[in-house]
Motif scaffolding. Structure first.
Motif, PDB file in Angstrom:
ATOM      1  N   TRP A 108      49.864  59.620  77.472  1.00  0.00           N
ATOM      2  CA  TRP A 108      49.151  58.837  76.466  1.00  0.00           C
ATOM      3  C   TRP A 108      49.703  59.128  75.071  1.00  0.00           C
ATOM      4  N   ALA A 109      49.981  60.396  74.777  1.00  0.00           N
ATOM      5  CA  ALA A 109      50.525  60.745  73.461  1.00  0.00           C
ATOM      6  C   ALA A 109      51.859  60.048  73.232  1.00  0.00           C
ATOM      7  N   VAL A 110      52.744  60.101  74.215  1.00  0.00           N
ATOM      8  CA  VAL A 110      54.050  59.451  74.071  1.00  0.00           C
ATOM      9  C   VAL A 110      53.890  57.933  74.043  1.00  0.00           C
ATOM     10  N   GLY A 111      53.000  57.386  74.870  1.00  0.00           N
ATOM     11  CA  GLY A 111      52.754  55.945  74.867  1.00  0.00           C
ATOM     12  C   GLY A 111      52.259  55.463  73.513  1.00  0.00           C
ATOM     13  N   ILE A 112      51.343  56.211  72.921  1.00  0.00           N
ATOM     14  CA  ILE A 112      50.819  55.850  71.593  1.00  0.00           C
ATOM     15  C   ILE A 112      51.926  55.940  70.547  1.00  0.00           C
ATOM     16  N   LEU A 113      52.735  56.995  70.609  1.00  0.00           N
ATOM     17  CA  LEU A 113      53.841  57.125  69.657  1.00  0.00           C
ATOM     18  C   LEU A 113      54.837  55.971  69.790  1.00  0.00           C
ATOM     19  N   LEU A 114      55.162  55.580  71.033  1.00  0.00           N
ATOM     20  CA  LEU A 114      56.078  54.450  71.233  1.00  0.00           C
ATOM     21  C   LEU A 114      55.475  53.151  70.721  1.00  0.00           C
ATOM     22  N   ALA A 115      54.188  52.941  70.974  1.00  0.00           N
ATOM     23  CA  ALA A 115      53.520  51.734  70.492  1.00  0.00           C
ATOM     24  C   ALA A 115      53.506  51.702  68.968  1.00  0.00           C
ATOM     25  N   LEU A 116      53.204  52.840  68.353  1.00  0.00           N
ATOM     26  CA  LEU A 116      53.198  52.902  66.889  1.00  0.00           C
ATOM     27  C   LEU A 116      54.601  52.693  66.314  1.00  0.00           C
ATOM     28  N   ALA A 117      55.604  53.225  66.985  1.00  0.00           N
ATOM     29  CA  ALA A 117      56.985  53.009  66.531  1.00  0.00           C
ATOM     30  C   ALA A 117      57.343  51.526  66.585  1.00  0.00           C
ATOM     31  N   MET A 118      56.924  50.856  67.652  1.00  0.00           N
ATOM     32  CA  MET A 118      57.201  49.421  67.778  1.00  0.00           C
ATOM     33  C   MET A 118      56.439  48.647  66.705  1.00  0.00           C
ATOM     34  N   LEU A 119      55.178  48.984  66.505  1.00  0.00           N
ATOM     35  CA  LEU A 119      54.386  48.306  65.470  1.00  0.00           C
ATOM     36  C   LEU A 119      54.974  48.548  64.093  1.00  0.00           C
ATOM     37  N   GLY A 120      55.396  49.788  63.841  1.00  0.00           N
ATOM     38  CA  GLY A 120      55.975  50.118  62.535  1.00  0.00           C
ATOM     39  C   GLY A 120      57.317  49.461  62.280  1.00  0.00           C
ATOM     40  N   SER A 121      58.039  49.153  63.340  1.00  0.00           N
ATOM     41  CA  SER A 121      59.357  48.533  63.155  1.00  0.00           C
ATOM     42  C   SER A 121      59.317  47.009  63.223  1.00  0.00           C
ATOM     43  N   ALA A 122      58.166  46.443  63.568  1.00  0.00           N
ATOM     44  CA  ALA A 122      58.072  44.984  63.738  1.00  0.00           C
ATOM     45  C   ALA A 122      58.434  44.234  62.461  1.00  0.00           C
ATOM     46  N   TRP A 123      57.835  44.607  61.353  1.00  0.00           N
ATOM     47  CA  TRP A 123      58.099  43.909  60.089  1.00  0.00           C
ATOM     48  C   TRP A 123      59.541  44.116  59.614  1.00  0.00           C
ATOM     49  N   PRO A 124      60.066  45.357  59.612  1.00  0.00           N
ATOM     50  CA  PRO A 124      61.471  45.529  59.220  1.00  0.00           C
ATOM     51  C   PRO A 124      62.443  44.742  60.121  1.00  0.00           C
ATOM     52  N   ILE A 125      62.158  44.674  61.411  1.00  0.00           N
ATOM     53  CA  ILE A 125      63.030  43.906  62.304  1.00  0.00           C
ATOM     54  C   ILE A 125      62.992  42.435  61.930  1.00  0.00           C
ATOM     55  N   GLN A 126      61.800  41.937  61.589  1.00  0.00           N
ATOM     56  CA  GLN A 126      61.700  40.532  61.166  1.00  0.00           C
ATOM     57  C   GLN A 126      62.498  40.309  59.885  1.00  0.00           C
ATOM     58  N   THR A 129      66.390  40.526  60.849  1.00  0.00           N
ATOM     59  CA  THR A 129      66.879  39.414  61.664  1.00  0.00           C
ATOM     60  C   THR A 129      66.659  38.060  61.005  1.00  0.00           C
ATOM     61  N   GLY A 130      65.692  37.974  60.114  1.00  0.00           N
ATOM     62  CA  GLY A 130      65.379  36.691  59.496  1.00  0.00           C
ATOM     63  C   GLY A 130      64.655  35.751  60.454  1.00  0.00           C
ATOM     64  N   LYS A 131      64.182  36.274  61.575  1.00  0.00           N
ATOM     65  CA  LYS A 131      63.472  35.454  62.570  1.00  0.00           C
ATOM     66  C   LYS A 131      61.976  35.493  62.265  1.00  0.00           C
ATOM     67  N   LEU A 132      61.479  34.419  61.712  1.00  0.00           N
ATOM     68  CA  LEU A 132      60.068  34.330  61.380  1.00  0.00           C
ATOM     69  C   LEU A 132      59.226  34.330  62.656  1.00  0.00           C
ATOM     70  N   GLY A 133      58.267  35.217  62.737  1.00  0.00           N
ATOM     71  CA  GLY A 133      57.393  35.296  63.895  1.00  0.00           C
ATOM     72  C   GLY A 133      57.736  36.421  64.859  1.00  0.00           C
ATOM     73  N   ILE A 134      58.903  37.032  64.698  1.00  0.00           N
ATOM     74  CA  ILE A 134      59.294  38.098  65.632  1.00  0.00           C
ATOM     75  C   ILE A 134      58.360  39.306  65.503  1.00  0.00           C
ATOM     76  N   ALA A 135      57.848  39.562  64.288  1.00  0.00           N
ATOM     77  CA  ALA A 135      56.947  40.703  64.085  1.00  0.00           C
ATOM     78  C   ALA A 135      55.680  40.537  64.928  1.00  0.00           C
ATOM     79  N   ALA A 136      55.133  39.337  64.967  1.00  0.00           N
ATOM     80  CA  ALA A 136      53.921  39.101  65.761  1.00  0.00           C
ATOM     81  C   ALA A 136      54.194  39.301  67.246  1.00  0.00           C
ATOM     82  N   VAL A 137      55.321  38.814  67.718  1.00  0.00           N
ATOM     83  CA  VAL A 137      55.655  38.965  69.139  1.00  0.00           C
ATOM     84  C   VAL A 137      55.893  40.431  69.469  1.00  0.00           C
ATOM     85  N   LEU A 138      56.534  41.172  68.564  1.00  0.00           N
ATOM     86  CA  LEU A 138      56.768  42.603  68.793  1.00  0.00           C
ATOM     87  C   LEU A 138      55.457  43.387  68.829  1.00  0.00           C
TER      88      LEU A 138
END
Length: 173
Positions: A108-126, A129-138
């Protein structure tokens, strides 16, 4: 008395040597488990191809590309699986009950950390990439490590109990 092994000098214990009945039972379980696992793998592949085909037909090309990019990023991000914990539990069956709480806590600790890493990187990835909407899908893709962590200990218990048919049914869903 069981005769010694003349190459090693060790005497085999009858307690460790499986009987013909036990060997036959394990053989049958292994064959059935292999069959169910193979069937489940094939069913997952067919379902994946069908789902991709349907998505490609239903979504606009840009939306399909966005979804494919998000899934690819998610797959890359989850290459650090805490999910070997199930194998650790199975390796010492007598301590399964004692260790399962700590195992669940660690996945659970690692799962939460991975989920938070994905959430934290969603906006920078958008932004990159310049892909509007990718943050929401991530953000949706970020739920996966939590779902995976939820099933580690129960799946390890079923593997330990040789419940391959049930595992294939659950994995197929």
């Amino acid at each position: 008395m069981v005769p010694p092994d003349y190459q090693t000098g060790f005497v085999a214990s009858s307690a460790v040597t499986p009987t013909n009945v036990e060997a036959t039972e394990y053989s049958g379980t292994a064959v059935a488990g292999s069959a169910w696992t193979t069937l489940q793998t094939l069913a997952n592949k067919v379902a994946s191809v069908a789902a991709m085909y349907l998505l490609a037909r239903m979504l606009l090309p840009a939306d399909f590309g966005l979804a494919s990019l998000a899934v690819s990023i998610g797959a890359f991000a989850f290459v650090i699986p805490p999910y070997v914990m199930g194998d650790v539990l199975i390796s010492a069956p007598s301590g399964f009950g004692r260790r399962s709480g700590a195992a669940l806590l660690s996945v659970w600790a690692v799962g939460i950390l991975l989920a938070l890493a994905m959430l934290g990187s969603a906006w920078p990835i958008q932004q990159v990439t310049g892909k509007l909407g990718i943050a929401a899908v991530l953000c949706v893709v970020a739920v996966r490590p939590l779902a995976d962590a939820l099933m580690i200990v129960p799946m390890a218990r079923m593997r330990l109990d040789l419940m391959f048919r049930r595992i294939s049914m659950i994995d197929g869903v």
